[in-house]
Motif scaffolding. Structure first.
Motif, PDB file in Angstrom:
ATOM      1  N   SER A   1      -7.304  35.544  -9.885  1.00 36.01           N
ATOM      2  CA  SER A   1      -7.639  35.048  -8.549  1.00 36.01           C
ATOM      3  C   SER A   1      -7.626  33.523  -8.425  1.00 36.01           C
ATOM      4  N   TYR A   2      -7.770  32.823  -9.560  1.00 37.18           N
ATOM      5  CA  TYR A   2      -7.835  31.351  -9.521  1.00 37.18           C
ATOM      6  C   TYR A   2      -6.463  30.692  -9.670  1.00 37.18           C
ATOM      7  N   CYS A   3      -5.427  31.477  -9.991  1.00 41.21           N
ATOM      8  CA  CYS A   3      -4.217  30.890 -10.575  1.00 41.21           C
ATOM      9  C   CYS A   3      -3.040  30.758  -9.615  1.00 41.21           C
TER      10      CYS A   3
ATOM     11  N   ALA B   1     -13.495  33.820 -19.593  1.00 41.11           N
ATOM     12  CA  ALA B   1     -14.950  33.802 -19.378  1.00 41.11           C
ATOM     13  C   ALA B   1     -15.573  34.966 -20.131  1.00 41.11           C
ATOM     14  N   GLY B   2     -16.861  34.813 -20.480  1.00 38.29           N
ATOM     15  CA  GLY B   2     -17.522  35.853 -21.261  1.00 38.29           C
ATOM     16  C   GLY B   2     -18.258  36.873 -20.416  1.00 38.29           C
ATOM     17  N   SER B   3     -18.457  36.562 -19.132  1.00 39.33           N
ATOM     18  CA  SER B   3     -19.230  37.463 -18.278  1.00 39.33           C
ATOM     19  C   SER B   3     -18.314  38.466 -17.572  1.00 39.33           C
ATOM     20  N   ASP B   4     -18.686  39.749 -17.637  1.00 39.79           N
ATOM     21  CA  ASP B   4     -17.863  40.779 -16.995  1.00 39.79           C
ATOM     22  C   ASP B   4     -17.786  40.590 -15.483  1.00 39.79           C
ATOM     23  N   ARG B   5     -18.879  40.106 -14.928  1.00 38.84           N
ATOM     24  CA  ARG B   5     -18.894  39.892 -13.471  1.00 38.84           C
ATOM     25  C   ARG B   5     -17.855  38.836 -13.094  1.00 38.84           C
ATOM     26  N   VAL B   6     -17.837  37.757 -13.883  1.00 37.46           N
ATOM     27  CA  VAL B   6     -16.873  36.684 -13.599  1.00 37.46           C
ATOM     28  C   VAL B   6     -15.448  37.164 -13.886  1.00 37.46           C
ATOM     29  N   LEU B   7     -15.280  37.900 -14.987  1.00 36.90           N
ATOM     30  CA  LEU B   7     -13.945  38.403 -15.318  1.00 36.90           C
ATOM     31  C   LEU B   7     -13.398  39.267 -14.182  1.00 36.90           C
ATOM     32  N   LYS B   8     -14.296  40.054 -13.583  1.00 38.08           N
ATOM     33  CA  LYS B   8     -13.870  40.927 -12.484  1.00 38.08           C
ATOM     34  C   LYS B   8     -13.454  40.066 -11.290  1.00 38.08           C
ATOM     35  N   ALA B   9     -14.275  39.062 -10.978  1.00 33.61           N
ATOM     36  CA  ALA B   9     -13.952  38.190  -9.846  1.00 33.61           C
ATOM     37  C   ALA B   9     -12.657  37.406 -10.104  1.00 33.61           C
ATOM     38  N   MET B  10     -12.371  37.195 -11.383  1.00 35.80           N
ATOM     39  CA  MET B  10     -11.135  36.485 -11.734  1.00 35.80           C
ATOM     40  C   MET B  10      -9.920  37.423 -11.706  1.00 35.80           C
ATOM     41  N   ASN B  11     -10.181  38.725 -11.555  1.00 34.21           N
ATOM     42  CA  ASN B  11      -9.125  39.740 -11.592  1.00 34.21           C
ATOM     43  C   ASN B  11      -8.400  39.771 -12.935  1.00 34.21           C
ATOM     44  N   ARG B  12      -9.173  39.682 -14.008  1.00 30.00           N
ATOM     45  CA  ARG B  12      -8.557  39.678 -15.333  1.00 30.00           C
ATOM     46  C   ARG B  12      -8.297  41.089 -15.876  1.00 30.00           C
ATOM     47  N   LYS B  13      -8.959  42.085 -15.314  1.00 31.40           N
ATOM     48  CA  LYS B  13      -8.678  43.494 -15.661  1.00 31.40           C
ATOM     49  C   LYS B  13      -9.068  43.908 -17.084  1.00 31.40           C
ATOM     50  N   TYR B  14     -10.044  43.233 -17.675  1.00 28.35           N
ATOM     51  CA  TYR B  14     -10.633  43.717 -18.927  1.00 28.35           C
ATOM     52  C   TYR B  14     -12.094  43.285 -18.938  1.00 28.35           C
ATOM     53  N   THR B  15     -12.882  43.935 -19.794  1.00 29.36           N
ATOM     54  CA  THR B  15     -14.273  43.507 -19.952  1.00 29.36           C
ATOM     55  C   THR B  15     -14.364  42.735 -21.265  1.00 29.36           C
ATOM     56  N   TYR B  16     -15.462  42.029 -21.432  1.00 24.78           N
ATOM     57  CA  TYR B  16     -15.633  41.280 -22.673  1.00 24.78           C
ATOM     58  C   TYR B  16     -15.623  42.220 -23.886  1.00 24.78           C
ATOM     59  N   ASP B  17     -16.294  43.357 -23.760  1.00 20.14           N
ATOM     60  CA  ASP B  17     -16.354  44.291 -24.897  1.00 20.14           C
ATOM     61  C   ASP B  17     -14.959  44.786 -25.284  1.00 20.14           C
ATOM     62  N   LYS B  18     -14.155  45.063 -24.279  1.00 23.66           N
ATOM     63  CA  LYS B  18     -12.801  45.551 -24.552  1.00 23.66           C
ATOM     64  C   LYS B  18     -12.002  44.451 -25.277  1.00 23.66           C
ATOM     65  N   TYR B  19     -12.178  43.242 -24.797  1.00 26.41           N
ATOM     66  CA  TYR B  19     -11.491  42.100 -25.407  1.00 26.41           C
ATOM     67  C   TYR B  19     -11.925  41.932 -26.867  1.00 26.41           C
ATOM     68  N   LYS B  20     -13.248  41.984 -27.055  1.00 25.04           N
ATOM     69  CA  LYS B  20     -13.802  41.774 -28.396  1.00 25.04           C
ATOM     70  C   LYS B  20     -13.283  42.841 -29.366  1.00 25.04           C
TER      71      LYS B  20
ATOM     72  N   THR C   1      -4.476  30.711  -3.396  1.00 21.86           N
ATOM     73  CA  THR C   1      -4.944  31.735  -4.334  1.00 21.86           C
ATOM     74  C   THR C   1      -6.101  32.522  -3.700  1.00 21.86           C
ATOM     75  N   ALA C   2      -6.374  33.715  -4.265  1.00 22.73           N
ATOM     76  CA  ALA C   2      -7.461  34.544  -3.731  1.00 22.73           C
ATOM     77  C   ALA C   2      -8.806  33.828  -3.841  1.00 22.73           C
ATOM     78  N   ALA C   3      -9.010  33.101  -4.941  1.00 21.35           N
ATOM     79  CA  ALA C   3     -10.306  32.442  -5.142  1.00 21.35           C
ATOM     80  C   ALA C   3     -10.516  31.279  -4.177  1.00 21.35           C
ATOM     81  N   GLU C   4      -9.452  30.850  -3.529  1.00 21.61           N
ATOM     82  CA  GLU C   4      -9.603  29.755  -2.551  1.00 21.61           C
ATOM     83  C   GLU C   4     -10.589  30.170  -1.450  1.00 21.61           C
ATOM     84  N   LYS C   5     -10.631  31.484  -1.195  1.00 19.42           N
ATOM     85  CA  LYS C   5     -11.515  31.972  -0.125  1.00 19.42           C
ATOM     86  C   LYS C   5     -12.976  32.031  -0.560  1.00 19.42           C
ATOM     87  N   LEU C   6     -13.218  31.931  -1.863  1.00 21.16           N
ATOM     88  CA  LEU C   6     -14.609  31.946  -2.341  1.00 21.16           C
ATOM     89  C   LEU C   6     -15.178  30.533  -2.269  1.00 21.16           C
TER      90      LEU C   6
END
Ligand code: SAH
Ligand code: SF4
Ligand code: F3S
Length: 441
Positions: free
Chosen positions: A158-160, A262-281, A338-343
Motif C-alpha cells: 500500500s505504501y509503494c 514491519a514486525g506487527s501483523d496489523r501493520v503488515l496487513k495495512a501494508m498489504n504484504r500478505k504474510y504474518t510475522y510468524d509465517k515469515y519467521k 498509492t493506497a496508503a496516501e489515503k491514510l
C-alpha cells in the motif's frame, strides 16, 4: 567527440538501465564524460520510491542547469521512475530540460535522442504492451554484473510507488537472459546478480514457462560464471525450491534479501504484504536450518500510518529474533497515487526519526556480534579491486556479501578467487590476509 554524463539514483535496476542508456548513446557516437562539467548530454536517472531521492533529482537538475547556462548547447535528460511518474509536467516545469524518458521508454531512446538533436523537446512515458524484451547491449563489464530478468510489480504494497512507475510484472525470456550472461562471462564477469522487483514470480506469462530456481540453474551453468546472486524475493512467494537451489547449487551465494518491512501483523496487513510475522519467521527458520551459513537481509519501514509504540516494538523484536546481517530501514514517506496516501500520515516526523534511530542502533549491536563470528575463519573472496584506504591491500566480498579487505603476498587480479583468513571483524567489513598457495579456490 561529444560526451554524455549520467547521474544514477535508486535501485540496481536503475543502475542497469543507466548502462543501457550509456550503450544507446555510445552506439550513436557519444563517449562517456569524466565529469559532469565536460558532458554535452547530462542525464539524471531518477528514483521516486521516497520523497528524499525524488528531491535529489531536483538538485541534480539544478547543477545541470548551471552548466547549461554557460554552454547553451548542452542537452538535459530526465529519465527513470520520477520521469514515468510526472511525465510532461517535468518539461513544463523547467525550460532547461530537453527530454523526459520513462521506464519503458528506453526501447525508444535512440529515436528520442535523434529528435532532441534536431532541437525538439521530447517526452516518452508510454507504457509498453506485450512482453518484455531487452536485447543484448554492449557495455563495460564488471567482474560482478547485474542482469535484469524481469521488471514491474503486481504486489501493490500500500505504501509503494513501484507498481505505478515500473508497471506490471513482465519477464525476459530465458534465451535473452542466458545470451546476456554469456556475453558478460565472455567479457570477464564472474558474479551475476539477477534483478527484479519480485524475482520469485519470474516466468509468469512467458510462452515457455521457466521457474526462477530453474533460471538460476541455467545461468549458473554458463561457462565462466562462478557466483550467482539475486534480489529481491517477496516473502509471500518464497518457496522450498528456492531454499533447495541455494543449498544444492554451489554457485548460488548464501545470501537472501527477504524484506519483512514491519514486525506487527496489523501493520503488515495495512501494508498489504500478505504474510504474518510468524509465517515469515517460519520461512526464515527453514532457510537457516537448511543453509546454516546463510546471510539474511531485509528492508524496514518505520512510522507507517497508524503504527503504535506496541507495533514498533514488534519490529524491534523481529530484529532481535531473526538477527539479520544487513538491514535497510526507512522512515515512511507518502507516495502519490498509492493506497496508503489515503491514510493519515499520523506518526510525527520526530517519532519516525526516533524509531529509525532505534532500529539502526539495535541492528548495530546485532551486526557487531554476528560479524565477530567471522574472526579466525577462512572465507572465499572474489577480488574486486584495491583497498579503498590502503592501495597495498585488496578488496572484495565473501559469499555472504560482506566486504573483505585483505593483504596478499602474491599479486592478484580483479576477478581472482582467494581464500582469506579473517583476523579482524568490524561491523561492516572484515580484515584479513590471503591464505598462501590457495589462490584458485
Ligand atoms: N521490490 C522490493 C523493494 C522495492 S523498494 C521489495 O518488495 O522488497 C525498496 C524498499 O523501499 C522497500 O522494501 C521499502 O522498505 C522501501 N519503501 C518503499 N516505499 C516506501 C515508502 N513509501 N516509504 C518508505 N519506504 C519505502
Ligand atoms: Fe513495492 Fe511491494 Fe512491489 Fe516491492 S513488492 S516493489 S515493496 S509493491
Ligand atoms: Fe526507485 Fe524506481 Fe528502483 S522508484 S527503487 S529506481 S524501481
Amino acid at each position: 567527440m561529444r560526451k554524455y554524463f549520467i547521474h544514477t539514483m535508486g535501485c540496481q535496476m536503475n543502475e542497469y538501465d543507466s548502462l543501457r542508456i550509456a550503450s544507446i548513446l555510445e552506439k550513436m557516437g557519444f563517449a562517456p564524460a569524466e565529469t559532469m562539467e565536460e558532458g554535452d548530454y547530462l542525464i539524471v536517472n531518477t528514483c521516486s520510491v521516497r520523497e528524499k531521492p525524488q528531491h535529489k533529482a531536483d538538485s541534480s537538475i539544478g547543477r545541470f542547469k548551471q552548466i547549461k547556462k554557460k554552454r547553451p548547447d548542452v542537452k538535459i535528460g530526465f529519465c527513470g521512475c520520477v520521469a514515468q511518474q510526472d511525465g510532461a509536467k517535468i518539461l513544463k516545469h523547467s525550460k532547461y530540460i530537453d527530454f523526459v524518458v520513462g521506464t519503458d521508454g528506453l526501447d525508444r531512446m535512440e529515436e528520442v535522442i535523434a529528435c532532441v538533436e534536431n532541437g525538439q523537446r521530447m517526452c516518452d512515458t508510454q507504457v509498453n504492451e506485450g512482453s518484455l524484451s531487452i536485447g543484448s547491449f554492449r557495455r563495460s563489464v564488471n567482474v560482478s554484473s547485474f542482469v535484469t530478468i524481469m521488471k514491474g510489480c503486481d504486489n501493490f504494497c500500500s505504501y509503494c510507488i513501484v507498481p505505478y512507475v515500473r508497471g506490471r510484472e513482465k519477464s525476459r525470456t530465458l534465451g535473452e537472459i542466458t545470451d546476456e550472461v554469456k556475453y558478460l562471462a565472455d567479457n570477464g564477469a564472474k558474479e551475476i546478480t539477477l534483478l527484479g522487483q519480485n524475482v520469485n514470480s519470474y516466468g509468469k506469462g512467458l510462452e515457455i514457462s521457466v521457474s526462477f530456481p530453474e533460471l538460476i540453474n541455467r545461468v549458473s551453468d554458463i561457462e565462466g560464471i562462478r557466483r550467482v546472486r539475486f534480489v529481491t524475493s517477496h516473502p509471500k512467494d518464497f518457496s522450498e525450491e528456492l531454499i533447495d537451489v541455494i543449498k544444492s547449487n554451489e554457485k548460488v551465494c548464501e545470501y537472501l534479501h527477504l524484506p519483512l518491512q514491519a514486525g506487527s501483523d496489523r501493520v503488515l496487513k495495512a501494508m498489504n504484504r500478505k504474510y504474518t510475522y510468524d509465517k515469515y519467521k517460519d520461512m526464515v527458520l527453514r532457510a537457516k536450518e537448511a543453509i546454516p551459513d546463510i546471510a539474511l537481509s531485509s528492508d524496514f519501514i518505520v512510522g507507517f500510518p497508524g503504527e503504535t509504540d506496541e507495533d514498533f516494538e514488534c519490529t524491534l523484536n523481529a530484529l532481535r529474533e531473526i538477527e539479520y546481517d544487513t538491514i535497510f530501514a526507512f522512515a515512511y514517506s507518502v507516495r502519490p497515487g498509492t493506497a496508503a496516501e489515503k491514510l493519515a500520515d499520523d506518526v510525527p516526523e520526530q517519532v519516525k526519526k526516533m524509531r529509525l534511530a532505534k532500529v539502526l542502533d539495535l541492528q548495530k549491536e546485532i551486526i557487531a556480534r554476528r560479524s565477530k563470528a567471522y574472526e579466525k575463519t577462512v572465507v572465499e573472496v572474489m577480488v574486486e579491486g584495491r583497498g579503498k584506504k590502503d592501495e597495498k591491500q585488496f578488496s572484495g566480498r565473501n559469499r555472504q556479501n560482506k566486504v573483505v579487505n585483505f593483504s596478499s603476498e602474491k599479486e592478484l587480479n580483479t576477478g581472482d578467487f582467494v581464500k582469506v583468513y579473517v583476523t579482524q571483524a568490524r561491523p561492516n567489513s572484515l580484515y584479513g590476509k590471503a591464505v598462501e598457495g590457495d589462490q584458485d579456490v
